[in-house]
Design a protein around this motif. Structure first.
Motif, PDB file in Angstrom:
ATOM      1  N   ARG A  20       0.857  -1.318  -0.095  1.00 25.10           N
ATOM      2  CA  ARG A  20      -0.035   0.088   0.272  1.00 25.10           C
ATOM      3  C   ARG A  20       0.901   1.234   0.051  1.00 25.10           C
ATOM      4  O   ARG A  20       0.542   2.315  -0.590  1.00 25.10           O
ATOM      5  N   ILE A  21       1.813   1.321   0.776  1.00 24.80           N
ATOM      6  CA  ILE A  21       2.792   2.442   0.970  1.00 24.80           C
ATOM      7  C   ILE A  21       3.566   2.744  -0.583  1.00 24.80           C
ATOM      8  O   ILE A  21       3.439   3.874  -0.870  1.00 24.80           O
ATOM      9  N   THR A  22       3.938   1.682  -0.974  1.00 24.22           N
ATOM     10  CA  THR A  22       4.582   1.837  -2.232  1.00 24.22           C
ATOM     11  C   THR A  22       3.823   2.183  -3.254  1.00 24.22           C
ATOM     12  O   THR A  22       4.223   2.952  -4.174  1.00 24.22           O
ATOM     13  N   LEU A  23       2.454   1.726  -3.556  1.00 25.40           N
ATOM     14  CA  LEU A  23       1.718   1.926  -4.446  1.00 25.40           C
ATOM     15  C   LEU A  23       1.174   3.308  -4.437  1.00 25.40           C
ATOM     16  O   LEU A  23       1.274   4.138  -5.241  1.00 25.40           O
ATOM     17  N   ALA A  24       1.006   3.964  -3.261  1.00 26.61           N
ATOM     18  CA  ALA A  24       0.674   5.226  -2.988  1.00 26.61           C
ATOM     19  C   ALA A  24       1.884   6.134  -3.437  1.00 26.61           C
ATOM     20  O   ALA A  24       1.345   7.299  -4.160  1.00 26.61           O
ATOM     21  N   ALA A  25       3.125   5.779  -3.302  1.00 26.62           N
ATOM     22  CA  ALA A  25       4.389   6.582  -3.411  1.00 26.62           C
ATOM     23  C   ALA A  25       4.273   6.700  -5.014  1.00 26.62           C
ATOM     24  O   ALA A  25       4.426   7.564  -5.713  1.00 26.62           O
ATOM     25  N   LEU A  78      20.007  -5.211   2.415  1.00 26.45           N
ATOM     26  CA  LEU A  78      19.106  -4.430   1.528  1.00 26.45           C
ATOM     27  C   LEU A  78      19.741  -2.869   1.572  1.00 26.45           C
ATOM     28  O   LEU A  78      19.853  -2.406   2.780  1.00 26.45           O
ATOM     29  N   ARG A  79      19.685  -2.546   0.454  1.00 20.40           N
ATOM     30  CA  ARG A  79      20.090  -1.068   0.154  1.00 20.40           C
ATOM     31  C   ARG A  79      18.606  -0.229   0.145  1.00 20.40           C
ATOM     32  O   ARG A  79      18.246  -0.398  -0.815  1.00 20.40           O
ATOM     33  N   VAL A  80      18.437   0.435   1.326  1.00 18.64           N
ATOM     34  CA  VAL A  80      17.073   1.126   1.419  1.00 18.64           C
ATOM     35  C   VAL A  80      16.661   2.043   0.235  1.00 18.64           C
ATOM     36  O   VAL A  80      15.543   2.093  -0.142  1.00 18.64           O
ATOM     37  N   GLY A  81      17.722   2.668  -0.345  1.00 17.60           N
ATOM     38  CA  GLY A  81      17.516   3.549  -1.310  1.00 17.60           C
ATOM     39  C   GLY A  81      17.179   3.063  -2.637  1.00 17.60           C
ATOM     40  O   GLY A  81      16.910   3.468  -3.616  1.00 17.60           O
ATOM     41  N   ASP A  82      17.360   1.729  -2.679  1.00 19.65           N
ATOM     42  CA  ASP A  82      17.446   0.951  -4.087  1.00 19.65           C
ATOM     43  C   ASP A  82      15.896   0.981  -4.732  1.00 19.65           C
ATOM     44  O   ASP A  82      14.994   0.861  -4.060  1.00 19.65           O
ATOM     45  N   GLU A  83      15.935   1.825  -5.723  1.00 18.40           N
ATOM     46  CA  GLU A  83      14.658   1.926  -6.294  1.00 18.40           C
ATOM     47  C   GLU A  83      13.625   0.872  -6.550  1.00 18.40           C
ATOM     48  O   GLU A  83      12.560   0.765  -6.808  1.00 18.40           O
ATOM     49  N   ARG A  84      14.249  -0.350  -6.769  1.00 19.08           N
ATOM     50  CA  ARG A  84      13.482  -1.724  -6.952  1.00 19.08           C
ATOM     51  C   ARG A  84      12.647  -2.031  -5.708  1.00 19.08           C
ATOM     52  O   ARG A  84      11.702  -2.386  -6.080  1.00 19.08           O
ATOM     53  N   LEU A  85      13.262  -1.568  -4.720  1.00 17.54           N
ATOM     54  CA  LEU A  85      12.172  -1.783  -3.374  1.00 17.54           C
ATOM     55  C   LEU A  85      11.032  -0.733  -3.565  1.00 17.54           C
ATOM     56  O   LEU A  85      10.252  -0.878  -2.549  1.00 17.54           O
ATOM     57  N   SER A  86      11.046   0.018  -4.495  1.00 19.81           N
ATOM     58  CA  SER A  86       9.813   0.966  -4.465  1.00 19.81           C
ATOM     59  C   SER A  86       8.808   0.509  -5.465  1.00 19.81           C
ATOM     60  O   SER A  86       7.684   0.882  -5.496  1.00 19.81           O
ATOM     61  N   ASP A  87       8.962  -1.064  -6.067  1.00 23.01           N
ATOM     62  CA  ASP A  87       7.973  -1.341  -6.969  1.00 23.01           C
ATOM     63  C   ASP A  87       6.948  -1.988  -5.799  1.00 23.01           C
ATOM     64  O   ASP A  87       7.195  -3.303  -5.288  1.00 23.01           O
ATOM     65  N   ARG A  97       5.006  -4.336  -6.870  1.00 28.67           N
ATOM     66  CA  ARG A  97       4.844  -5.856  -7.188  1.00 28.67           C
ATOM     67  C   ARG A  97       5.586  -6.689  -6.420  1.00 28.67           C
ATOM     68  O   ARG A  97       5.550  -8.003  -6.060  1.00 28.67           O
ATOM     69  N   VAL A  98       6.701  -6.024  -5.930  1.00 25.49           N
ATOM     70  CA  VAL A  98       7.706  -6.946  -5.033  1.00 25.49           C
ATOM     71  C   VAL A  98       7.049  -7.432  -3.778  1.00 25.49           C
ATOM     72  O   VAL A  98       7.171  -8.611  -3.489  1.00 25.49           O
ATOM     73  N   TYR A  99       6.325  -6.380  -3.256  1.00 25.68           N
ATOM     74  CA  TYR A  99       5.769  -7.044  -1.796  1.00 25.68           C
ATOM     75  C   TYR A  99       4.310  -7.914  -2.074  1.00 25.68           C
ATOM     76  O   TYR A  99       4.105  -8.562  -1.417  1.00 25.68           O
ATOM     77  N   ALA A 100       3.827  -7.406  -3.312  1.00 22.09           N
ATOM     78  CA  ALA A 100       2.505  -8.289  -3.455  1.00 22.09           C
ATOM     79  C   ALA A 100       2.939  -9.702  -3.748  1.00 22.09           C
ATOM     80  O   ALA A 100       2.166 -10.779  -3.567  1.00 22.09           O
ATOM     81  N   THR A 101       4.159  -9.801  -4.366  1.00 24.79           N
ATOM     82  CA  THR A 101       4.568 -11.138  -4.769  1.00 24.79           C
ATOM     83  C   THR A 101       4.740 -12.207  -3.690  1.00 24.79           C
ATOM     84  O   THR A 101       4.416 -13.228  -3.352  1.00 24.79           O
ATOM     85  N   VAL A 102       5.371 -11.312  -2.538  1.00 19.25           N
ATOM     86  CA  VAL A 102       5.545 -11.932  -1.420  1.00 19.25           C
ATOM     87  C   VAL A 102       4.197 -12.518  -0.555  1.00 19.25           C
ATOM     88  O   VAL A 102       4.144 -13.678  -0.167  1.00 19.25           O
ATOM     89  N   VAL A 103       3.132 -11.470  -0.651  1.00 19.40           N
ATOM     90  CA  VAL A 103       1.964 -11.667   0.031  1.00 19.40           C
ATOM     91  C   VAL A 103       1.337 -12.902  -0.644  1.00 19.40           C
ATOM     92  O   VAL A 103       0.584 -13.767   0.068  1.00 19.40           O
ATOM     93  N   ARG A 104       1.237 -13.042  -1.924  1.00 21.45           N
ATOM     94  CA  ARG A 104       0.633 -13.762  -2.639  1.00 21.45           C
ATOM     95  C   ARG A 104       1.251 -15.332  -2.604  1.00 21.45           C
ATOM     96  O   ARG A 104       0.690 -16.337  -2.276  1.00 21.45           O
ATOM     97  N   GLY A 105       2.588 -15.424  -2.468  1.00 21.66           N
ATOM     98  CA  GLY A 105       3.368 -16.517  -2.071  1.00 21.66           C
ATOM     99  C   GLY A 105       2.949 -17.158  -0.741  1.00 21.66           C
ATOM    100  O   GLY A 105       3.063 -18.421  -0.807  1.00 21.66           O
ATOM    101  N   VAL A 106       3.092 -16.282   0.322  1.00 22.12           N
ATOM    102  CA  VAL A 106       2.643 -16.606   1.520  1.00 22.12           C
ATOM    103  C   VAL A 106       1.167 -17.389   1.627  1.00 22.12           C
ATOM    104  O   VAL A 106       0.941 -18.278   2.193  1.00 22.12           O
TER     105      VAL A 106
END
Length: 410
Positions: free
Chosen positions: A30-35, A82-91, A93-102
């Motif tokens: 939710r946070i990354t989607l809003a951003a 994890l490099r917190v500033g990595d733009e890939r962590l702002s996607d 889908r990265v987090y949705a993938t974990v949710v769905r996997g669990v």
């Protein structure tokens, strides 16, 4: 994890961990989607929209780990992560993938035929090669077996991305394998983003194609793993933990409706529509209402295993189930679940409320063998009943026209 690299896990899978993990990653989604939406007017945001495509999990944004004990001095745990500033962590889908996997794991491996969720899978399982149970035997891999299953081309990419080595990869830290149980074995974790893997660049394949290849590879390895002796299943269905499961399924049904584009199947993600998670939440709630709820006494049982337990429900059973039912109601499950949540809250207030100091006792006080009624005052591996109940009461106060919910929450 048993090491500072979050690589080698303790292999036991507890039900109460998985919904909490899914809910945390839903918040991150939710946070990354809003951003992402707030920056959609930025011309540079188009490139960022696909930033996370090469990540199978957030761990894939880590810098490359040391290869073994000899490299620890130059690459310590303080600079491997994890490099917190990595733009890939702002996607998102990265987090949705974990949710769905669990949640897909819970649906696939931890669900009773009638809908309730089992409690745990053991860490140990039989290793036929040695004739006895070993921790992690079901989950670890020899490099040769991976190549046998996947073939040389796919295994080459897979092994680089997942850090697979012929000598085994449990050598990052003295804590990773202190007893030498995993020599020659590999614990799979994404060590590199797909677009950073040399083998991917050498193959010259489109990134989306490599994502699909890795999903197929994980599917093939899952099918091979299914032929191994499986860890023992704790098939108790605990009311509180199932309440957490309802929350995770229901919130996922509501939140993941915002995924764009909708998730495609890429194992372990099954690519189901969000409504599938709503249906799963309803099945869990129906199971609990049928098997651990006594409509006559308005009380819960603690658990079910082939029959309802003799043990009455504790405060956390009520609080976590109420939270799950409120999530289910808000996700569109129906007014019926709000009605039941109100009944449960009435029982929780009657049996567990401390009218002198506030908060909820863990036990009801009806068991003469319990000489001292305790109240949890902090959240540990599981949240305290009063923590969850406070949130429930605030939500109920906003939904109901009258009652003492708000004052009790305060």
């Amino acid at each position: 994890s048993v090491d500072e690299y979050w690589h080698v896990p303790h292999f036991e899978k507890m039900l109460y961990d998985n919904p909490q993990l899914a809910l945390t990653y839903l918040d991150a989604f939710r946070i990354t989607l809003a951003a992402q939406r707030s920056s959609s007017s930025n011309p540079s945001s188009a490139a960022a929209d696909d930033a996370g495509l090469g990540l199978l999990s957030p761990a894939g944004a880590a810098v490359e780990a040391p290869a073994g004990p000899g490299d620890r001095g130059s690459s310590s745990s303080s600079n491997w992560g994890l490099r917190v500033g990595d733009e890939r962590l702002s996607d998102p889908r990265v987090y949705a993938t974990v949710v769905r996997g669990v949640l897909d794991y819970l649906r696939r491996d931890m669900t009773h035929p009638e809908g309730g969720l089992y409690s745990a899978e053991d860490a140990d399982s039989l290793d036929p090669a040695v004739g006895r149970k070993l921790e992690g035997a079901f989950y670890v891999w020899a490099a040769a077996e991976i190549q046998e299953v996947l073939g040389a081309d796919s295994a080459g990419i897979f092994n680089e991305v997942y850090g697979v080595k012929p000598q085994g990869n449990c050598t990052l830290s003295p804590r990773s394998d202190p007893h030498g149980e995993f020599k020659g074995k590999n614990v799979l974790m994404q060590f590199k983003p797909l677009d950073a893997a040399a083998s991917v660049k050498l193959a010259g394949l489109p990134l989306q194609r490599v994502v699909e290849m890795m999903g197929q590879a994980r599917q093939h390895l899952h099918e091979r793993r299914a032929t191994r002796p499986r860890p023992a299943l704790d098939d108790k269905i605990v009311t509180a933990w199932n309440g957490q499961g309802i929350s995770a399924f229901a919130q996922a049904a509501r939140v993941l409706a915002a995924e764009q584009p909708p998730a495609a199947a890429c194992f372990p993600v099954e690519g189901c529509p969000p409504s599938t998670y709503l249906a799963a939440a309803i099945r869990v709630a129906e199971f609990l209402q049928q098997h651990v709820w006594d409509e006559g006494t308005k009380r819960l049982k603690r658990a079910y295993c082939k029959a309802p337990s003799a043990v009455e429900g504790f405060a956390d059973d009520y609080a976590l189930l109420i939270a799950g039912l409120l999530d289910l109601y808000e996700a569109g499950g129906g007014l019926h679940w709000l009605t039941w949540a109100v009944q449960l809250q009435d029982t929780l207030d009657t049996l567990f409320w401390d009218s002198n100091s506030g908060g909820f006792f863990q036990s009801s006080g009806t068991d003469p063998s319990i000489k001292l009624r305790m109240k949890e005052d902090y959240d540990g591996a599981e949240p305290a009943a009063s923590s969850i109940a406070a949130g429930n009461l605030i939500r109920l106060a906003a939904l109901l026209p009258h009652g003492g919910e708000a004052s009790n929450a305060q």
